[in-house]
Design a protein around this motif. Structure first.
Motif, PDB file in Angstrom:
ATOM      1  N   UNK A 104       0.801  -1.227   0.000  1.00  0.00           N
ATOM      2  CA  UNK A 104       0.000   0.000   0.000  1.00  0.00           C
ATOM      3  C   UNK A 104       0.831   1.273   0.000  1.00  0.00           C
ATOM      4  N   UNK A 105       2.059   1.237   0.563  1.00  0.00           N
ATOM      5  CA  UNK A 105       2.849   2.466   0.612  1.00  0.00           C
ATOM      6  C   UNK A 105       4.312   2.285   0.234  1.00  0.00           C
ATOM      7  N   UNK A 106       4.707   1.064  -0.159  1.00  0.00           N
ATOM      8  CA  UNK A 106       6.083   0.841  -0.601  1.00  0.00           C
ATOM      9  C   UNK A 106       7.099   0.816   0.512  1.00  0.00           C
ATOM     10  N   UNK A 107       6.661   0.770   1.768  1.00  0.00           N
ATOM     11  CA  UNK A 107       7.599   0.758   2.893  1.00  0.00           C
ATOM     12  C   UNK A 107       8.221  -0.631   3.047  1.00  0.00           C
ATOM     13  N   UNK A 108       9.445  -0.639   3.532  1.00  0.00           N
ATOM     14  CA  UNK A 108      10.130  -1.900   3.808  1.00  0.00           C
ATOM     15  C   UNK A 108       9.772  -2.389   5.199  1.00  0.00           C
ATOM     16  N   UNK A 109       9.357  -3.645   5.291  1.00  0.00           N
ATOM     17  CA  UNK A 109       9.090  -4.274   6.587  1.00  0.00           C
ATOM     18  C   UNK A 109      10.183  -5.303   6.835  1.00  0.00           C
ATOM     19  N   UNK A 110      10.845  -5.192   7.966  1.00  0.00           N
ATOM     20  CA  UNK A 110      11.871  -6.157   8.352  1.00  0.00           C
ATOM     21  C   UNK A 110      11.295  -7.074   9.428  1.00  0.00           C
ATOM     22  N   UNK A 111      11.279  -8.363   9.125  1.00  0.00           N
ATOM     23  CA  UNK A 111      10.824  -9.362  10.087  1.00  0.00           C
ATOM     24  C   UNK A 111      12.053  -9.916  10.811  1.00  0.00           C
ATOM     25  N   UNK A 112      12.057  -9.784  12.137  1.00  0.00           N
ATOM     26  CA  UNK A 112      13.175 -10.270  12.925  1.00  0.00           C
ATOM     27  C   UNK A 112      12.918 -11.654  13.470  1.00  0.00           C
ATOM     28  N   UNK A 113      13.846 -12.169  14.267  1.00  0.00           N
ATOM     29  CA  UNK A 113      13.735 -13.546  14.764  1.00  0.00           C
ATOM     30  C   UNK A 113      12.432 -13.855  15.476  1.00  0.00           C
ATOM     31  N   UNK A 114      11.819 -12.856  16.124  1.00  0.00           N
ATOM     32  CA  UNK A 114      10.627 -13.125  16.922  1.00  0.00           C
ATOM     33  C   UNK A 114       9.341 -13.084  16.112  1.00  0.00           C
ATOM     34  N   UNK A 115       9.389 -12.602  14.863  1.00  0.00           N
ATOM     35  CA  UNK A 115       8.156 -12.580  14.076  1.00  0.00           C
ATOM     36  C   UNK A 115       8.336 -13.211  12.697  1.00  0.00           C
ATOM     37  N   UNK A 116       9.416 -13.953  12.496  1.00  0.00           N
ATOM     38  CA  UNK A 116       9.567 -14.682  11.242  1.00  0.00           C
ATOM     39  C   UNK A 116       8.638 -15.889  11.252  1.00  0.00           C
ATOM     40  N   UNK A 117       7.950 -16.065  10.137  1.00  0.00           N
ATOM     41  CA  UNK A 117       7.012 -17.171   9.970  1.00  0.00           C
ATOM     42  C   UNK A 117       7.053 -17.603   8.513  1.00  0.00           C
ATOM     43  N   UNK A 118       6.348 -18.678   8.215  1.00  0.00           N
ATOM     44  CA  UNK A 118       6.233 -19.072   6.805  1.00  0.00           C
ATOM     45  C   UNK A 118       5.609 -17.946   6.000  1.00  0.00           C
ATOM     46  N   UNK A 119       4.615 -17.249   6.563  1.00  0.00           N
ATOM     47  CA  UNK A 119       3.983 -16.142   5.847  1.00  0.00           C
ATOM     48  C   UNK A 119       4.989 -15.028   5.559  1.00  0.00           C
ATOM     49  N   UNK A 120       5.835 -14.710   6.525  1.00  0.00           N
ATOM     50  CA  UNK A 120       6.838 -13.660   6.318  1.00  0.00           C
ATOM     51  C   UNK A 120       7.822 -14.053   5.224  1.00  0.00           C
ATOM     52  N   UNK A 121       8.229 -15.316   5.200  1.00  0.00           N
ATOM     53  CA  UNK A 121       9.154 -15.788   4.169  1.00  0.00           C
ATOM     54  C   UNK A 121       8.487 -15.779   2.800  1.00  0.00           C
ATOM     55  N   UNK A 122       7.211 -16.180   2.748  1.00  0.00           N
ATOM     56  CA  UNK A 122       6.483 -16.126   1.482  1.00  0.00           C
ATOM     57  C   UNK A 122       6.338 -14.684   1.006  1.00  0.00           C
ATOM     58  N   UNK A 123       6.116 -13.757   1.926  1.00  0.00           N
ATOM     59  CA  UNK A 123       6.008 -12.347   1.555  1.00  0.00           C
ATOM     60  C   UNK A 123       7.314 -11.842   0.960  1.00  0.00           C
ATOM     61  N   UNK A 124       8.429 -12.190   1.588  1.00  0.00           N
ATOM     62  CA  UNK A 124       9.737 -11.743   1.110  1.00  0.00           C
ATOM     63  C   UNK A 124      10.032 -12.253  -0.287  1.00  0.00           C
ATOM     64  N   UNK A 125       9.450 -13.414  -0.638  1.00  0.00           N
ATOM     65  CA  UNK A 125       9.727 -14.039  -1.932  1.00  0.00           C
ATOM     66  C   UNK A 125       8.548 -13.975  -2.892  1.00  0.00           C
ATOM     67  N   UNK A 126       7.606 -13.061  -2.655  1.00  0.00           N
ATOM     68  CA  UNK A 126       6.381 -13.006  -3.448  1.00  0.00           C
ATOM     69  C   UNK A 126       6.598 -12.215  -4.738  1.00  0.00           C
ATOM     70  N   UNK A 127       6.776 -12.925  -5.857  1.00  0.00           N
ATOM     71  CA  UNK A 127       6.898 -12.284  -7.168  1.00  0.00           C
ATOM     72  C   UNK A 127       5.511 -11.827  -7.613  1.00  0.00           C
ATOM     73  N   UNK A 128       5.266 -10.507  -7.769  1.00  0.00           N
ATOM     74  CA  UNK A 128       3.904 -10.019  -8.015  1.00  0.00           C
ATOM     75  C   UNK A 128       3.289 -10.497  -9.322  1.00  0.00           C
ATOM     76  N   UNK A 129       4.130 -10.865 -10.313  1.00  0.00           N
ATOM     77  CA  UNK A 129       3.579 -11.322 -11.582  1.00  0.00           C
ATOM     78  C   UNK A 129       3.032 -12.749 -11.503  1.00  0.00           C
ATOM     79  N   UNK A 130       3.458 -13.496 -10.493  1.00  0.00           N
ATOM     80  CA  UNK A 130       3.042 -14.890 -10.389  1.00  0.00           C
ATOM     81  C   UNK A 130       2.120 -15.158  -9.202  1.00  0.00           C
ATOM     82  N   UNK A 131       2.323 -14.421  -8.118  1.00  0.00           N
ATOM     83  CA  UNK A 131       1.597 -14.727  -6.890  1.00  0.00           C
ATOM     84  C   UNK A 131       0.891 -13.487  -6.358  1.00  0.00           C
ATOM     85  N   UNK A 132      -0.280 -13.702  -5.811  1.00  0.00           N
ATOM     86  CA  UNK A 132      -0.989 -12.608  -5.154  1.00  0.00           C
ATOM     87  C   UNK A 132      -0.207 -12.177  -3.919  1.00  0.00           C
TER      88      UNK A 132
END
Length: 321
Positions: A146-174
């Motif tokens: 929504x605003x182009x800001x960088x979100x850094x997920x640290x050791x206490x909030x890393x999850x599968x969702x966070x990893x999927x977000x970091x690797x989410x290619x917009x042309x292939x995945x929602x």
């Protein structure tokens, strides 16, 4: 190199080129007197970092080597499934799918909403491992849509969702939802974020495993290669911004040292073709792994005496001039 200054790892994203990082880490883990410190990764770099941390905690260096191999073998298996499902649209003789895919939204390019990485990560990581006291501190980043800001997920909030977000290619995945916000691939704004690697430290050796070319002399003509170069330019701009912050910090903390292991500098030209990073094939992954091991071996031979003493690269001359 002393164990007082473990190697802090900055792992770039780059699709299949991340298998080069697999090889580099595989070789680095064989250096028993080089400890792994903090890790910051984006996209494929985030996946490599997660596999590395979970493997180290479960089984030490050998466990990390096995877990990295598992990540890329499972990614290849998932890639085969995706290729088969898209086969009616994929015409190797004309490259029709590969040429047109960048022009399609995920609803068309990936109508089944396939998330192969979710199944891969479920077999490779355990989210609670990142919170273990003995785990190297992992940070991964994604870009908030929504605003182009960088979100850094640290050791206490890393999850599968966070990893999927970091690797989410917009042309292939929602976009991936994490805690009520939608995210895309982190390499658009920082590839990777560097500040967590030296926060609070007066001395640190940071190794950047670089996958994105700073320069491509050929002018891209196809839609896919034009988009690839746009993405690379955004990626390198984000990296340069991070390195400018590091350079400014070094004025007060000269003990912060940068080292670079770069696939654009070291690998064969054929491996840098943009189509390579869009591929998912075990033979290709193993080729890139072997190249990563070879390049890391050469890097160690040339730079090991500098660890704990001096930078291996002129940061300003290479990135900021």
């Amino acid at each position: 190199m002393t164990k007082d200054y473990p190697l802090q790892l900055a792992l770039q994203g780059g699709g299949a080129h991340g298998a080069f990082t697999w090889g580099a880490l595989d070789r680095l883990l064989e250096e028993r007197d080089i400890d792994i410190g903090r890790i910051s990764g984006t996209s494929a770099g985030a996946l490599n970092g997660a596999a590395l941390v979970c493997g180290l905690v479960r089984g030490g260096r050998d466990g990390a080597k096995e877990n990295l191999a598992l990540l890329w073998h499972k990614a290849a298996e998932a890639g085969v499934l995706g290729t088969l499902l898209m086969l009616p649209w994929r015409k190797p003789s004309f490259g029709l799918w590969d040429d047109s895919q960048p022009l399609m939204p995920p609803a068309i390019a990936n109508p089944w909403g396939i998330q192969p990485l979710r199944q891969v990560l479920a077999q490779v990581i355990d989210e609670e491992t990142f919170r273990a006291a003995e785990a190297p501190r992992l940070h991964v980043n994604a870009v908030r849509v929504r605003d182009g800001a960088t979100r850094v997920f640290g050791p206490h909030d890393i999850s599968i969702e966070a990893l999927l977000a970091s690797a989410c290619a917009p042309q292939l995945f929602s976009a991936v939802e994490v805690q009520g916000e939608m995210y895309w691939d982190g390499s658009y704004t920082a590839n990777p974020v560097l500040q967590p690697l030296y926060a609070g430290l007066d001395e640190a050796d940071i190794l950047l495993v670089e996958l994105t070319p700073l320069v491509r002399n050929e002018i891209p003509l196809s839609a896919k290669n034009i988009l690839n170069r746009i993405n690379e330019i955004a990626s390198t701009a984000g990296l340069k911004a991070e390195l400018a912050k590091l350079q400014a910090t070094r004025a007060e903390r000269p003990g912060l040292r940068l080292h670079v292991l770069s696939i654009p500098d070291e690998a064969e030209a054929a491996l840098l073709d943009p189509s390579v990073k869009r591929s998912a094939d075990l033979v290709l992954f193993q080729t890139l792994r072997n190249e990563g091991r070879r390049c890391c071996e050469a890097w160690l031979g040339a730079n090991r005496p500098r660890l704990g003493r001096s930078s291996g690269v002129d940061l300003a001359a290479r990135y900021l001039c």
